[in-house]
Every structure is written in C-alpha cells, then in structure tokens.
Design a protein around this motif. Structure first.
Motif, PDB file in Angstrom:
ATOM      1  N   UNK A 178      10.592   8.485  38.364  1.00 21.05           N
ATOM      2  CA  UNK A 178      11.201   7.318  39.008  1.00 21.05           C
ATOM      3  C   UNK A 178      12.073   6.580  37.989  1.00 21.05           C
ATOM      4  N   UNK A 179      13.214   6.101  38.458  1.00 16.61           N
ATOM      5  CA  UNK A 179      14.043   5.252  37.602  1.00 16.61           C
ATOM      6  C   UNK A 179      14.221   3.898  38.295  1.00 16.61           C
ATOM      7  N   UNK A 222      15.929   6.009  45.762  1.00 19.71           N
ATOM      8  CA  UNK A 222      14.514   6.002  46.134  1.00 19.71           C
ATOM      9  C   UNK A 222      14.194   4.673  46.811  1.00 19.71           C
ATOM     10  N   UNK A 223      14.117   4.680  48.136  1.00 22.19           N
ATOM     11  CA  UNK A 223      13.839   3.429  48.841  1.00 22.19           C
ATOM     12  C   UNK A 223      12.507   2.834  48.409  1.00 22.19           C
ATOM     13  N   UNK A 224      12.446   1.528  48.330  1.00 19.73           N
ATOM     14  CA  UNK A 224      11.229   0.849  47.888  1.00 19.73           C
ATOM     15  C   UNK A 224      10.092   1.041  48.903  1.00 19.73           C
ATOM     16  N   UNK A 225       8.858   1.135  48.399  1.00 17.95           N
ATOM     17  CA  UNK A 225       7.691   1.212  49.285  1.00 17.95           C
ATOM     18  C   UNK A 225       6.967  -0.140  49.307  1.00 17.95           C
ATOM     19  N   UNK A 272      17.186   1.831  42.265  1.00 19.98           N
ATOM     20  CA  UNK A 272      16.000   2.655  42.032  1.00 19.98           C
ATOM     21  C   UNK A 272      16.266   4.070  42.549  1.00 19.98           C
ATOM     22  N   UNK A 273      15.855   5.036  41.748  1.00 22.34           N
ATOM     23  CA  UNK A 273      16.145   6.423  42.112  1.00 22.34           C
ATOM     24  C   UNK A 273      14.974   7.310  41.720  1.00 22.34           C
ATOM     25  N   UNK A 274      15.005   8.539  42.239  1.00 15.95           N
ATOM     26  CA  UNK A 274      13.997   9.531  41.853  1.00 15.95           C
ATOM     27  C   UNK A 274      14.734  10.770  41.356  1.00 15.95           C
ATOM     28  N   UNK A 292      26.125   7.526  40.677  1.00 16.41           N
ATOM     29  CA  UNK A 292      26.176   6.056  40.753  1.00 16.41           C
ATOM     30  C   UNK A 292      24.813   5.458  41.088  1.00 16.41           C
ATOM     31  N   UNK A 293      23.803   5.915  40.348  1.00 18.34           N
ATOM     32  CA  UNK A 293      22.437   5.448  40.609  1.00 18.34           C
ATOM     33  C   UNK A 293      21.893   4.613  39.449  1.00 18.34           C
TER      34      UNK A 293
END
Ligand code: PDD
Length: 284
Positions: free
Chosen positions: A39-40, A123-126, A89-91, A84-85
């Motif tokens: 995760x970033x 990476x959408x937030x949970x 937040x990204x995975x 462009x991430x």
C-alpha cells in the motif's frame, strides 16, 4: 480500472493491454509464482522492506532464483509516477513466476528467467467499513500447508471469498483443526478476557505485514497481545474480532455467520488500534 495504465513487464514499462504473457508461463500453467501487495499513502510506501523480505521468503519457499531485488523499489516509484498516483492512496502489485518453459511438473531443466509483472492502481479507502464494522464467515481451511508462502495459487481463497460475498460478508476466515488460522486475504485477531489473540507465525498463516504492525503497536498502547490460536469453540466468548490486511487496515468484525460480536459495533480495542495505525501512517 484506469485506462491506459502503465505496468512493468520483464524489464519494460508498457501499457497494460500491450503485455503478452506466454501460455507456457508457469504462473499460468501451474500457479507457480509468488506475489506481494504494497500500500502507498500519498506516494509513500508502507513497510516496503517488510514486503521485500516476505517476497524473498516466498521465492525461497518455491526455489525460484530471482536476484534483482534492488531494482524493485525504483520500479514501484516509477509506476506511481507514470500512473499519476504519487498524491493519492494506491496499491502496488508485484508478481514473480518461475518463468516460461515447456510444460512439465518438474522445474525447467535449463535455468529460465523468472517473469516479473508489476502494476500500481488507485486504492479506494476502506475507512467507511472500518467505522461501521463488517461481517465475516468461518469455514474449514481447505488450503495447502504452506500458507506462509504468498503463492499466486489462490483458488481456495477465491472460492472462500466468493462464499463470503454470497452471504453479504466481506471475508471468510479459515478454521484448521478446531483453531482459527487467518482470512482468505487477511489475518485474524480476537479479544478474549482482555487479551488479543492471533494465530502464531507458522506454515499455516501468511506472516501479514499489518499483523506484524499490530503486534508492534499493542504493547505501546497498553493492549495485551498473544500469538496463540483462538479455538472455534471459544468464538462465542470473544468480545471483539478484527481482520487486518494491507487493504483493510484494521477492520472490526461485528458479525460472524449469523452471530453478533459483542454488541455488534466496533469495540474499544479495535478503535485504539485504528487510531494508533493512523498516527503511524501520518508520520510516513
Ligand atoms: N492479502 N493472509 C492472507 C492469506 C493474505 O492474502 C493477506 C494479504 C494477509 C494480510 O497480509 P498483509 O497485512 O501483509 O496485507 C493475510 C493481500 C492484500 C492480497 O491478497 O491482495
């Protein structure tokens, strides 16, 4: 899914749709490969070294010879930039298979170059689910006995996750020999008599990075924690349960099968851990 996302494949940055994987890739034929999901947060990688070390363990477990670990970090950064991430937040997904060879159950006679595929996606937030809590199922652990290897052979995990979805649950958590091991894509914790329990590190679970972080955080914030199996027969005595993973972070469980956990709202220990993790992330 992003259009035209740029991925890394065997030394090149390509548009995802331009990647061509051989039908003789052992990842395709045998599930003979390993993976990681990192995760970033705003372009900053969380626990990169721990992921790298687990990747090495997985490769060792399958006896895949891969040496270019030093390059992986810059490839991750390049993928974040190219897609462009870097400010969200990204995975990042890394997959390494044994490579391409004529189909045989044995390793290839001649050494082959491992296949390396990497991609980065938003990476959408949970967070919403983390606030509310989720439902899980418990099912028998039908996986092999080397769950410490993060192998891409995930069919039992896929079947288990689909079963969860069909019951409006987010995860299936496995039970082996009467004890709770881990989820299909998460580690499991339960609070009994004010002690937080999780299955001991062994061949029966993946050594989760979030699990490791939780084990480190607990003593700092006054939570007693033990790596000791939770028995299926004790589940109804648990005051809290959580599943933890890179994507879920710390996800309180408020229902399992048709039963409530506690009063069916996230408990104080889950809240404390969420808070501690968020503080750690804010310092990245
Ligand atoms: N899954 N156990 C299993 C079987 C997993 O697949 C995962 C992670 C975990 C949690 O590990 P970590 O905290 O390092 O994410 C535990 C990843 C995210 C996946 O398959 O997508």
């Amino acid at each position: 899914m992003m259009k035209n996302s740029m991925v890394f494949f065997n030394g090149d940055y390509l548009k995802k749709e331009d990647v061509r994987i051989s039908p003789e890739d052992r990842g395709f034929l045998f599930g003979d490969g390993v993976y990681e999901v990192i995760k970033t947060y705003n372009g900053k990688m969380f626990e990169f070294e721990a992921h790298l070390s687990r990747l090495k363990n997985s490769l060792n477990g399958l006896e895949i010879q891969f040496e270019q670990f030093i390059e992986l970090e810059s490839i991750c950064r390049n993928l974040l930039n190219k897609n462009e991430l870097s400010d969200q937040d990204a995975a990042i997904y890394i997959e390494i298979t044994r490579g391409v060879a004529k189909r045989s159950h044995c390793f290839p006679e001649e050494p082959v170059t491992p296949t390396v595929y990497m991609m980065a996606n938003p990476c959408p937030s949970t967070r919403k689910e983390q606030e509310k809590g989720v439902k899980i199922l418990f099912k028998p652990d039908i996986r092999w006995a080397r769950c410490d290897i993060k192998s891409v052979a995930l069919v039992p995990n896929v079947l288990a996750t689909q079963q969860a979805k069909q019951k409006n649950a987010v995860e299936t958590v496995f039970i082996r020999d009467g004890a709770v091991t881990e989820g299909a894509s998460s580690n499991f914790f339960a609070l009994l008599d004010n002690v937080l329990y999780t299955y001991p590190q062994s061949h029966y679970i993946l050594s989760g990075i979030t699990r490791k972080v939780v084990l480190e955080l607990c003593p700092k914030i006054g939570i007693k924690v033990k790596e000791y199996p939770v028995l299926e027969s004790h589940l109804d005595k648990a005051d809290e349960m959580m599943i933890v993973s890179t994507i879920n972070e710390i996800m309180p469980v408020i229902q399992y099968d048709d039963k409530k956990v506690g009063n069916a709202t996230p408990g104080p220990v889950a809240r404390k851990l969420q808070q501690a993790l968020r503080e750690k992330l804010s310092m990245l």
